[in-house]
Design an enzyme around this catalytic site. Structure first.
Site, PDB file in Angstrom:
ATOM      1  N   LYS A  10     -16.923  -5.698  -9.639  1.00  0.00           N
ATOM      2  CA  LYS A  10     -15.726  -6.153 -10.372  1.00  0.00           C
ATOM      3  C   LYS A  10     -15.750  -5.605 -11.797  1.00  0.00           C
ATOM      4  O   LYS A  10     -14.755  -5.043 -12.285  1.00  0.00           O
ATOM      5  CB  LYS A  10     -15.687  -7.680 -10.404  1.00  0.00           C
ATOM      6  CG  LYS A  10     -14.668  -8.260 -11.379  1.00  0.00           C
ATOM      7  CD  LYS A  10     -14.854  -9.756 -11.548  1.00  0.00           C
ATOM      8  CE  LYS A  10     -14.037 -10.302 -12.710  1.00  0.00           C
ATOM      9  NZ  LYS A  10     -12.583 -10.189 -12.525  1.00  0.00           N
ATOM     10  N   ASN A 111      -8.764 -16.753   2.557  1.00  0.00           N
ATOM     11  CA  ASN A 111      -8.128 -16.542   1.258  1.00  0.00           C
ATOM     12  C   ASN A 111      -8.342 -15.127   0.756  1.00  0.00           C
ATOM     13  O   ASN A 111      -8.020 -14.812  -0.390  1.00  0.00           O
ATOM     14  CB  ASN A 111      -8.667 -17.554   0.227  1.00  0.00           C
ATOM     15  CG  ASN A 111      -7.919 -17.489  -1.088  1.00  0.00           C
ATOM     16  OD1 ASN A 111      -6.738 -17.159  -1.134  1.00  0.00           O
ATOM     17  ND2 ASN A 111      -8.608 -17.778  -2.179  1.00  0.00           N
ATOM     18  N   GLY A 433       3.923 -20.823 -13.272  1.00  0.00           N
ATOM     19  CA  GLY A 433       3.001 -21.789 -13.882  1.00  0.00           C
ATOM     20  C   GLY A 433       2.102 -21.224 -14.950  1.00  0.00           C
ATOM     21  O   GLY A 433       2.273 -21.500 -16.130  1.00  0.00           O
ATOM     22  N   SER A 434       1.134 -20.407 -14.560  1.00  0.00           N
ATOM     23  CA  SER A 434       0.142 -19.943 -15.521  1.00  0.00           C
ATOM     24  C   SER A 434       0.672 -18.785 -16.355  1.00  0.00           C
ATOM     25  O   SER A 434       1.478 -17.979 -15.893  1.00  0.00           O
ATOM     26  CB  SER A 434      -1.137 -19.515 -14.798  1.00  0.00           C
ATOM     27  OG  SER A 434      -0.870 -18.462 -13.889  1.00  0.00           O
ATOM     28  N   GLU A 485      -0.927 -23.481 -18.808  1.00  0.00           N
ATOM     29  CA  GLU A 485      -2.228 -23.796 -18.215  1.00  0.00           C
ATOM     30  C   GLU A 485      -3.443 -23.165 -18.910  1.00  0.00           C
ATOM     31  O   GLU A 485      -4.401 -22.756 -18.257  1.00  0.00           O
ATOM     32  CB  GLU A 485      -2.235 -23.422 -16.723  1.00  0.00           C
ATOM     33  CG  GLU A 485      -1.109 -24.057 -15.938  1.00  0.00           C
ATOM     34  CD  GLU A 485      -1.031 -23.576 -14.495  1.00  0.00           C
ATOM     35  OE1 GLU A 485      -2.021 -23.012 -13.994  1.00  0.00           O
ATOM     36  OE2 GLU A 485       0.022 -23.777 -13.873  1.00  0.00           O
ATOM     37  N   HIS A 642       5.286 -23.633  -4.316  1.00  0.00           N
ATOM     38  CA  HIS A 642       5.173 -22.173  -4.324  1.00  0.00           C
ATOM     39  C   HIS A 642       4.335 -21.708  -3.143  1.00  0.00           C
ATOM     40  O   HIS A 642       3.319 -22.313  -2.797  1.00  0.00           O
ATOM     41  CB  HIS A 642       4.516 -21.704  -5.627  1.00  0.00           C
ATOM     42  CG  HIS A 642       4.211 -20.240  -5.630  1.00  0.00           C
ATOM     43  ND1 HIS A 642       5.201 -19.288  -5.635  1.00  0.00           N
ATOM     44  CD2 HIS A 642       3.037 -19.561  -5.598  1.00  0.00           C
ATOM     45  CE1 HIS A 642       4.646 -18.088  -5.612  1.00  0.00           C
ATOM     46  NE2 HIS A 642       3.337 -18.225  -5.587  1.00  0.00           N
ATOM     47  N   GLU A 666       6.586 -15.458  -2.685  1.00  0.00           N
ATOM     48  CA  GLU A 666       6.306 -14.040  -2.902  1.00  0.00           C
ATOM     49  C   GLU A 666       7.289 -13.237  -2.068  1.00  0.00           C
ATOM     50  O   GLU A 666       7.423 -13.457  -0.870  1.00  0.00           O
ATOM     51  CB  GLU A 666       4.867 -13.726  -2.476  1.00  0.00           C
ATOM     52  CG  GLU A 666       4.433 -12.288  -2.699  1.00  0.00           C
ATOM     53  CD  GLU A 666       4.875 -11.348  -1.587  1.00  0.00           C
ATOM     54  OE1 GLU A 666       5.140 -10.180  -1.890  1.00  0.00           O
ATOM     55  OE2 GLU A 666       4.963 -11.784  -0.435  1.00  0.00           O
ATOM     56  N   HIS A 695       0.786  -9.127  -9.336  1.00  0.00           N
ATOM     57  CA  HIS A 695      -0.580  -8.696  -9.048  1.00  0.00           C
ATOM     58  C   HIS A 695      -0.830  -7.270  -9.521  1.00  0.00           C
ATOM     59  O   HIS A 695      -1.923  -6.737  -9.369  1.00  0.00           O
ATOM     60  CB  HIS A 695      -0.863  -8.812  -7.552  1.00  0.00           C
ATOM     61  CG  HIS A 695      -0.798 -10.221  -7.057  1.00  0.00           C
ATOM     62  ND1 HIS A 695       0.374 -10.793  -6.627  1.00  0.00           N
ATOM     63  CD2 HIS A 695      -1.750 -11.194  -6.971  1.00  0.00           C
ATOM     64  CE1 HIS A 695       0.139 -12.049  -6.270  1.00  0.00           C
ATOM     65  NE2 HIS A 695      -1.129 -12.316  -6.476  1.00  0.00           N
TER      66      HIS A 695
END
Length: 756
Positions: A10, A111, A433-434, A485, A642, A666, A695
């Site tokens: 990452k 996920n 939201g965020s 948030e 959502h 989405e 994204h």
């Protein structure tokens, strides 16, 4: 493939994207992580060490790039193959290149997100590189013999989609005859290099739809088997069911089955392969959870297979790839000794595989005997802990009534009441939201954890961040605001930390997509809410503005699916416990003056069982859980939810039954195809299909958003449409967020002028 014990890949990938690391150094970092992973698995005593699973972004995207399944929009841009690869995954908007990312979907019922391959009649399959061979040779050079892993040809095609502009009725599976020669080349090269076995993953075999693919599987493996190393055909996440009838006749040397998710299939699989030469690989150690394997239970299943087939025809394995589990418990120093003894991460699971295999082989090694005895003690201790329950919580779940699942009035009545109460304009704009989690926010949170900031200082910092977000939204003209948030580390972990029944890790990171990793909380006991979780910050945000403020919660099914759940009680019970805790929070938010509350359920489709026969039971309790969480409020309160990366076609009646006043979905990557489903079923509640993909760092143009709004209005009634992004903005930077949202607001203003 492991991302490195400390998420080295990452960090390296993000450094490459930022221009701080060269492609050469990125590949060096990859080589180190791969070698460490292979050595780690080997050191645990595993016989078949997998290779070919490593990925910079996504294993399906790797496969598409290797097989030249590269959409035309990414060709001829002057990019290196590596940058084309990343552009497909996350889009690119720099140096004169402006291309969106490819669509992502959830990998079966997990996920993890995979990048969806795009096929057309013009797809020109060729082997740009043989990743399986390269990694096999890389491991061999390091002194490690591996079993290469390859995504199977039929799953590759079935998991893909017809490219935009394909002829009507085109199905990717029709390309199988063109694809097989490329697979033949890949596999024959592996055989020539000395590979004894190759694992070919065909996970679609656990789906009902695979029943119609017998002809394709039969022809494909008849063509590939003579040219390949010995083929281990791998299935996981569910049972084979009737597909076993043709799978057992395929010219394969081994078959892998998931006995964690589907232990009941063992006997019928044994019966099907008993009179063949097929070796049976038993997925006895879960690749999906973090609980220590119960050796007694695993050995009981294993002995059934050994007694029927003999030791030489039985392999012990994890149920699936360990992609879905954290790397190692060795990194966890804050769990109590009791808690740590409950768990097993990827490295420990590899050791469990070796121990079970040794025991089934009648090993007399005292280390094996000691491991079996230690496991028996650990499992007994965990069972004793699990026997404790919270009577108050259990009684409250048992007392749930049908009335608690229903709003006071139907949507048509609520809509009129809410229109007067909240007073939003036509085509209201909002976000999911965020807002961006900046370095400053992460640093403040880290300082609080280290004691370098007092809680009072941290609160003042968060207040300033919230005010910045509120003022920004007011400035650009958003209609229904959020507080951004900044206080939340993760949309599930944040709630888990404030609920009874969870434990948390320091470094148990699991990949969600690309370079995005999450640290799922672990449900260990009955769940309840000691007190309000979000009321303080939502109320503060509302006090800063006259515009309506949305309260933001994560829904019960998503908290469940994005945590590691208990294995000793049903998912239904855990979901309803979460729903009751959230119901109390929703009621408290309304009492505090919040008039719109979003309860996100992005994982409700993801949790759907893979076999249709199991759907109804799941959908009943999943939808009931959402309704239980949201139905305790007055008609004036506008409930939102959502959903992301979901195929709604098959479960649309359940989406309608949720009865949320507004849902956001989405849609931008899916070419608006989801909206036709809503039109087909006559969805009557309000809806906000995402107008741009969050994204990707790419900023959508204003005209692009206008075009999307126009496309939406060709399908949906204008009285129902909200305008919003695809998802939350947590992972984005402020510069791209501001530019994108300004264009979004302008697109909504344009719609008001043109669709009055």
């Amino acid at each position: 493939m492991e991302p490195g014990a400390n998420r080295e890949i990452k960090k390296a990938v993000e450094a490459y994207w930022a221009g701080k690391l060269s492609a050469e150094d990125l590949n060096k970092a990859a080589a180190e992580v791969k070698k460490a992973s292979w050595n780690s698995v080997k050191a645990q005593g595993v016989d078949f060490v997998p290779s070919g699973e490593f990925s910079f972004y996504d294993h399906v995207l790797d496969h598409a790039a290797a097989f030249n399944v590269i959409p035309k929009r990414y060709v001829g841009l002057g990019l290196s193959p590596l940058d084309v690869y990343f552009a497909m995954g996350r889009g690119r908007q720099s140096e004169g290149v402006d291309v969106p990312a490819s669509e992502m979907k959830k990998w079966f019922d997990s996920n993890y997100h995979f990048v969806v391959p795009e096929f057309s009649e013009e797809t020109d399959f060729k082997l740009n590189f043989n990743k399986a061979l390269e990694e096999y040779n890389e491991a061999k050079a390091a002194g490690i013999t591996t079993r290469p892993v390859v995504l199977g040809p039929i799953s590759f095609l079935i998991l893909g989609k017809a490219a935009k502009g394909s002829k009507p009725g085109f199905q990717p599976i029709s390309l199988l005859p063109k694809l097989l020669p490329i697979y033949a080349k890949l596999l024959s090269d592996l055989k020539d290099a000395g590979a004894d076995w190759v694992q070919i993953d065909e996970p679609v075999l656990v789906l009902d739809s695979a029943a119609s693919l017998e002809k394709e599987f039969t022809s494909a493996y008849a063509e590939l088997a003579p040219l390949a190393p010995k083929i281990l055909l791998a299935t996981y996440f569910a049972r084979l069911d009737s597909n076993l009838n043709f799978v057992a006749k395929l010219p394969i040397s081994g078959l892998h089955i998931d006995l964690d998710r589907a232990p009941g299939q063992l006997q019928e699989v044994i019966d099907a392969v008993k009179n063949t030469n097929i070796v049976l690989s038993l997925g006895l150690v879960s690749g999906r959870n973090i609980w220590k394997t119960d050796f007694d239970a695993a050995l009981k299943l294993g002995k059934v297979a050994v007694d029927a087939l003999g030791q030489d025809r039985v392999i012990v394995a994890t149920s699936s790839s360990l992609l879905h589990t954290p790397v190692t418990l060795a990194s966890e120093t804050k769990l109590t000794p009791e808690q740590k003894d409950w768990f097993s991460f990827a490295t420990e699971k590899a050791a469990e595989v070796a121990t079970i295999a040794a025991s089934l082989s009648n090993s007399q090694d005292p280390k094996v005997a000691a491991a079996l005895e230690a496991n028996k003690t650990s499992i007994a201790a965990r069972r004793a802990f699990e026997a404790n329950s919270d009577d108050t919580v259990r009684k409250r779940v048992a007392a749930i009534t049908p009335d608690q699942l229903e709003r006071k009035s139907p949507f048509a009545v609520r809509k009129e009441i809410q229109a007067k109460h909240i007073n939003l304009p036509k085509f209201p704009t909002t976000t999911i939201g965020s807002f961006p989690q900046t370095k400053e926010i992460r640093l403040a949170r880290a300082k609080l954890g280290k004691g370098e900031l007092t809680y009072e200082q941290y609160e003042e910092f968060i207040k300033k961040e919230i005010e910045t977000v509120v003022r920004f939204q007011e400035k650009i003209g958003l209609d229904l605001l959020v507080h951004g948030e900044p206080e939340r580390n993760d949309m599930v972990q944040y709630f888990g930390e404030q609920l009874n029944g969870f434990v948390f890790t320091q470094n148990a990171w699991v990949q969600s997509y690309g370079s995005r990793y999450v640290r799922p909380p672990i449900i260990v006991s009955d769940v309840s809410r000691p007190g309000p979780m979000t009321v303080k910050w939502s109320s503060y945000a509302q006090s800063l503005t006259n515009k309506p403020m949305k309260g933001m919660l994560t829904g019960p099914v998503t908290i469940l699916n994005w945590s590691f759940p208990r294995a000793d009680v049903s998912r239904e019970l855990q979901s309803k416990q979460l729903a009751l805790a959230l119901r109390d929070e929703v009621v408290d938010l309304e009492k505090a003056g919040i008039h719109a509350i979003q309860v996100d359920e992005p994982a409700i489709r993801e949790g759907l069982p893979l076999r249709r026969a199991d759907w109804d039971a799941y959908l009943k309790w999943a939808v009931d859980s959402f309704k239980l969480a949201t139905a305790g409020v007055s008609d004036t309160l506008q409930t939102h939810s959502h959903f992301c990366y979901s195929d709604f076609d098959d479960i649309f009646p359940s989406i309608q039954r949720l009865d949320a006043d507004v849902i956001s979905i989405e849609a931008s990557k899916a070419d608006m195809k989801l909206l036709n489903t809503f039109k087909h079923y006559g969805y009557s509640n309000q809806i906000g299909p995402g107008v741009y993909d969050i994204h990707s760092p790419r900023v959508p143009g204003e005209q692009e958003i206008k075009d999307r709004v126009k496309a939406m209005l060709d399908i949906l009634p204008d009285s129902l449409l909200f305008v919003n992004p695809d998802c939350g903005l947590k992972t984005r930077g402020w510069k791209e967020t501001e530019a994108s949202l300004v264009n979004l607001v302008n697109g909504a203003k344009w719609a008001r002028e043109n669709y009055a």
